[in-house]
Design a protein around this motif. Structure first.
Motif, PDB file in Angstrom:
ATOM      1  N   LEU A  35     -39.277  -5.863 -44.248  1.00 55.17           N
ATOM      2  CA  LEU A  35     -38.227  -5.416 -45.163  1.00 55.17           C
ATOM      3  C   LEU A  35     -38.701  -4.262 -46.046  1.00 55.17           C
ATOM      4  O   LEU A  35     -37.894  -3.646 -46.755  1.00 55.17           O
ATOM      5  N   GLY A  36     -40.001  -3.998 -45.993  1.00 54.82           N
ATOM      6  CA  GLY A  36     -40.546  -2.902 -46.790  1.00 54.82           C
ATOM      7  C   GLY A  36     -40.536  -3.181 -48.279  1.00 54.82           C
ATOM      8  O   GLY A  36     -40.462  -2.257 -49.088  1.00 54.82           O
ATOM      9  N   SER A  37     -40.629  -4.456 -48.634  1.00 52.07           N
ATOM     10  CA  SER A  37     -40.543  -4.836 -50.046  1.00 52.07           C
ATOM     11  C   SER A  37     -41.788  -5.614 -50.462  1.00 52.07           C
ATOM     12  O   SER A  37     -41.929  -6.797 -50.123  1.00 52.07           O
ATOM     13  N   GLY A  49     -41.298 -10.126 -45.166  1.00 49.19           N
ATOM     14  CA  GLY A  49     -41.289  -9.254 -46.336  1.00 49.19           C
ATOM     15  C   GLY A  49     -41.836  -7.874 -46.024  1.00 49.19           C
ATOM     16  O   GLY A  49     -41.318  -6.865 -46.502  1.00 49.19           O
ATOM     17  N   GLU A  70     -42.424  -6.754 -53.357  1.00 52.05           N
ATOM     18  CA  GLU A  70     -41.984  -7.863 -54.209  1.00 52.05           C
ATOM     19  C   GLU A  70     -41.525  -9.046 -53.366  1.00 52.05           C
ATOM     20  O   GLU A  70     -41.861 -10.198 -53.655  1.00 52.05           O
ATOM     21  N   ARG A  71     -40.753  -8.747 -52.318  1.00 49.22           N
ATOM     22  CA  ARG A  71     -40.281  -9.812 -51.445  1.00 49.22           C
ATOM     23  C   ARG A  71     -41.438 -10.448 -50.670  1.00 49.22           C
ATOM     24  O   ARG A  71     -41.470 -11.668 -50.476  1.00 49.22           O
ATOM     25  N   THR A  72     -42.379  -9.620 -50.258  1.00 51.06           N
ATOM     26  CA  THR A  72     -43.559 -10.142 -49.557  1.00 51.06           C
ATOM     27  C   THR A  72     -44.324 -11.102 -50.454  1.00 51.06           C
ATOM     28  O   THR A  72     -44.735 -12.188 -50.030  1.00 51.06           O
TER      29      THR A  72
END
Length: 271
Positions: free
Chosen positions: A57-59, A54, A61-63
């Motif tokens: 991915l630079g996210s 995550g 929210e995803r992290t």
């Protein structure tokens, strides 16, 4: 005391003594150092690996999604090691004695493996409250009691799945590790740990709906996101319902194994 009450008290006594044996076995298997470094360290490393995806991915929210999902999954991975317990009991030669005893075999096996969901719940709680903040996931203090309860529900509800598979592999001892690993990897894939459940086609979503982890993890995510209490309660109810159904199925499966073993005399020291 009625017959039903006496039977229930007797079963609870069996669980108590089996759980005491389970705790003693855990203490012989691990020291606090070997558990903290060998097992907990492994789980923390695994959660860190997925969390870093995550981050890459630079996210945020995803992290957050990956951290929460894999922290809860750490509990399930340890709980699913119960799959190998039935085979181990057979190899140690206890099945003929258990099959001949008045105690229900399923009750004994339930108590004998209880250290696995308990240890799994502790692993998940440490991961969620100690490691997760390093990736920006900080549960509020008011959420801690509810989160702890939901983690325990996750461990105990998925325990039923493991007990069913434990009964299945008693007759297939060579497949015990394959079945255990396949089961938790399948749950990791389709129950909302790495990707949302609706990422999958409808038939896969239907399979995920019968697995307690799907609903328990949804309840945890909803609680941490501040959703309405009714949403959390609905997911919690589904987790408890599916968990109870799996425990009932495990009871039936173990009873069938016991009857077959008595009929064929196959409760030997099978490898």
């Amino acid at each position: 005391m009625s017959t039903l009450t006496g039977s229930l008290v007797g079963q609870l006594r069996v669980v108590r003594y089996a759980a005491a044996t389970s705790a003693a076995e855990f203490r012989q298997t691990y020291t606090w150092r070997s558990w903290a470094i060998g097992w907990l360290g492994r789980m923390l490393s695994q959660v860190t690996f997925f969390a870093l995806i995550g981050v890459m991915l630079g996210s945020p929210e995803r992290t957050r999604y990956l951290v929460v999902g894999n922290a809860v999954m750490a509990c399930v991975i340890e709980t699913m090691t119960v799959v190998t317990n039935g085979v181990r009991e057979r190899q140690e030669g206890t099945f003929p004695l258990l099959a001949a005893s008045p105690a229900t075999l399923g009750t004994v096996l339930f108590g004998r493996g209880l250290y696995q969901p308990v240890s799994g719940a502790v692993t998940a709680l440490v991961t969620l409250f100690v490691l997760a903040p390093a990736f920006g996931v900080r549960p509020r203090a008011a959420q801690v009691p509810a989160l702890a309860l939901l983690i325990v529900v996750t461990a105990l509800s998925t325990y039923g799945v493991g007990l069913v598979l434990s009964a299945v592999v008693i007759g297939l001892p060579g497949a015990r590790n394959v079945v255990s690993n396949t089961a938790y990897l399948l749950m990791m894939a389709i129950c909302g740990v790495q990707v949302p459940v609706d990422f999958w086609p409808p038939w896969v979503q239907a399979v995920s709906e019968v697995l307690p982890l799907t609903h328990a993890l949804a309840a945890i995510r909803e609680l941490m996101a501040g959703h309405a209490t009714t949403d959390v309660a609905r997911s919690l109810g589904l987790a408890l319902l599916t968990g109870v159904l799996w425990l009932l199925l495990a009871s039936v499966a173990v009873r069938l194994v016991r009857e077959r073993g008595r009929r064929t005399g196959s409760f030997d020291y099978g490898a």
